[in-house]
Each structure stands twice: as C-alpha cells, then as structure tokens.
Write an enzyme that holds these catalytic residues in place. Structure first.
Site, short mmCIF file in Angstrom:
data_model
loop_
_atom_site.label_atom_id
_atom_site.label_comp_id
_atom_site.label_asym_id
_atom_site.label_seq_id
_atom_site.Cartn_x
_atom_site.Cartn_y
_atom_site.Cartn_z
N GLU A 1 39.72 32.57 45.22
CA GLU A 1 38.26 32.89 45.65
C GLU A 1 37.55 33.97 44.52
O GLU A 1 36.33 33.77 44.72
CB GLU A 1 38.50 33.64 47.17
CG GLU A 1 39.42 32.55 48.08
CD GLU A 1 40.94 32.97 47.90
OE1 GLU A 1 41.37 32.58 49.01
OE2 GLU A 1 41.44 33.20 47.02
N CYS B 1 42.87 36.08 42.24
CA CYS B 1 42.93 34.99 43.18
C CYS B 1 41.84 33.94 42.97
O CYS B 1 40.58 34.38 42.61
CB CYS B 1 42.68 35.32 44.71
SG CYS B 1 44.12 36.38 45.30
N CYS C 1 42.95 36.37 50.99
CA CYS C 1 43.81 37.53 51.18
C CYS C 1 42.61 38.57 51.40
O CYS C 1 41.65 38.25 51.62
CB CYS C 1 44.62 37.99 49.91
SG CYS C 1 43.38 38.37 48.47
N ASN D 1 43.72 30.44 40.97
CA ASN D 1 44.41 31.68 40.94
C ASN D 1 44.88 31.59 39.48
O ASN D 1 45.52 30.65 38.98
CB ASN D 1 45.44 31.88 41.91
CG ASN D 1 46.47 30.66 41.82
OD1 ASN D 1 46.18 29.63 41.96
ND2 ASN D 1 47.73 31.13 42.22
N ILE D 2 44.98 32.90 38.86
CA ILE D 2 45.35 33.07 37.37
C ILE D 2 46.52 34.32 37.79
O ILE D 2 45.99 35.37 37.81
CB ILE D 2 44.29 33.52 36.44
CG1 ILE D 2 43.10 32.37 36.63
CG2 ILE D 2 44.84 33.73 35.09
CD1 ILE D 2 43.91 30.96 36.29
N GLU D 3 47.55 33.96 37.47
CA GLU D 3 48.80 35.10 37.52
C GLU D 3 48.74 35.82 36.00
O GLU D 3 48.36 35.04 35.12
CB GLU D 3 50.10 34.33 38.12
CG GLU D 3 50.07 34.14 39.21
CD GLU D 3 51.13 33.30 39.72
OE1 GLU D 3 51.17 33.10 41.33
OE2 GLU D 3 52.12 33.03 39.17
N CYS E 1 40.17 39.15 48.73
CA CYS E 1 39.03 38.24 48.46
C CYS E 1 38.34 38.19 49.78
O CYS E 1 37.01 38.04 49.53
CB CYS E 1 39.85 36.88 48.48
SG CYS E 1 40.87 36.57 46.74
#
Length: 138
Positions: A55, A53, A91, A42-44, A94
C-alpha cells in the site's frame, strides 16, 4: 475501472513482490477520482526494518507523480491460501499513510480487503477512526 478490475490490478502487482522471508506476497491498487490507478507490492529486506508494504509503495508512487488527494478506492490482496484465505486489511502504518493522502483531498476511500473467496468493503475511517492527519498539525 471497476472494483473487480482494481482487484485484478492488485493481484497482478503481487506477482512482482519481493518477499523471500515471509513468503507473503501482497498487492495493492489505488484508484483516484480522475481515473488514474497506481499499484504497488511489498518489498522485503533482510534487515526487516526497511521492508515496505504494498500500500505504501502505491501511495508513494502516486505522490511522486504529484497526486495530492482524490483517493477513491484501495484494493489489497494477499497470497491465495495464506492466512486461511481470509480478506486482509492494510497494517496500521499503511492505514496512517493512506489517511494522509485521503485527507489531502477530503475523501474517505473504500478499502477492498480481498481474500480467496470474499471481498470486504470498508471505509478507511472504519479502519483508522479518529486518525491523526494534516489538519491535526494546524
């Protein structure tokens, strides 16, 4: 690659997470029928909306390399101890993205939902029954 090795690849991918806001590092690893494996984390983003996310990162990496189907197994891991250490699932967004890739190859991949001490194996169609996909547009 075994399921245990796939889970290890997902955990290793989580080590590259950029999650300064949630502190919830997620790793994903996708195994295809031809043996290829793609990982993601994940990359926020401070604006939250652009966050991606793990995935989806893995799916987009695979598709950017020309993969169009053959999705066999997905492993998803979260940070140890968070969420009570329970297995985590993809989620909703995803699930939809995974479904698109799976339907392109006519597969129903296993999803390995990994927790601290438990792995739940479910089919993607169990996580997203009656999914909208490429065939829905015909």
């Amino acid at each position: 690659m075994t399921d245990d090795e796939l889970i290890a690849a997902a955990r290793a991918a989580a080590g590259h997470s950029y999650s300064p806001y949630s502190g919830f590092a997620v790793g994903a690893a996708l195994r295809f029928t031809d043996g290829r494996v793609f990982t993601g984390t994940n990359i926020e983003n401070a604006a939250y909306g652009p966050t991606v996310c793990a995935e989806r990162v893995a799916v987009f990496k695979a598709m950017s390399e020309g993969v169009r189907g053959g999705l066999e197994t997905v492993a998803v891991t979260g940070p140890p101890g968070k969420g009570g250490g329970s297995p985590i699932t993809p989620c909703g967004v995803c699930r939809q993205v995974l479904t698109e890739l799976a339907q392109l190859g006519g597969t129903d991949p296993d999803i390995l939902c990994v927790g601290d001490h438990e792995v739940r194996k479910v089919k993607l169609t169990e996580l997203l029954p009656h999914a909208f996909g490429p065939a829905s547009l015909k």
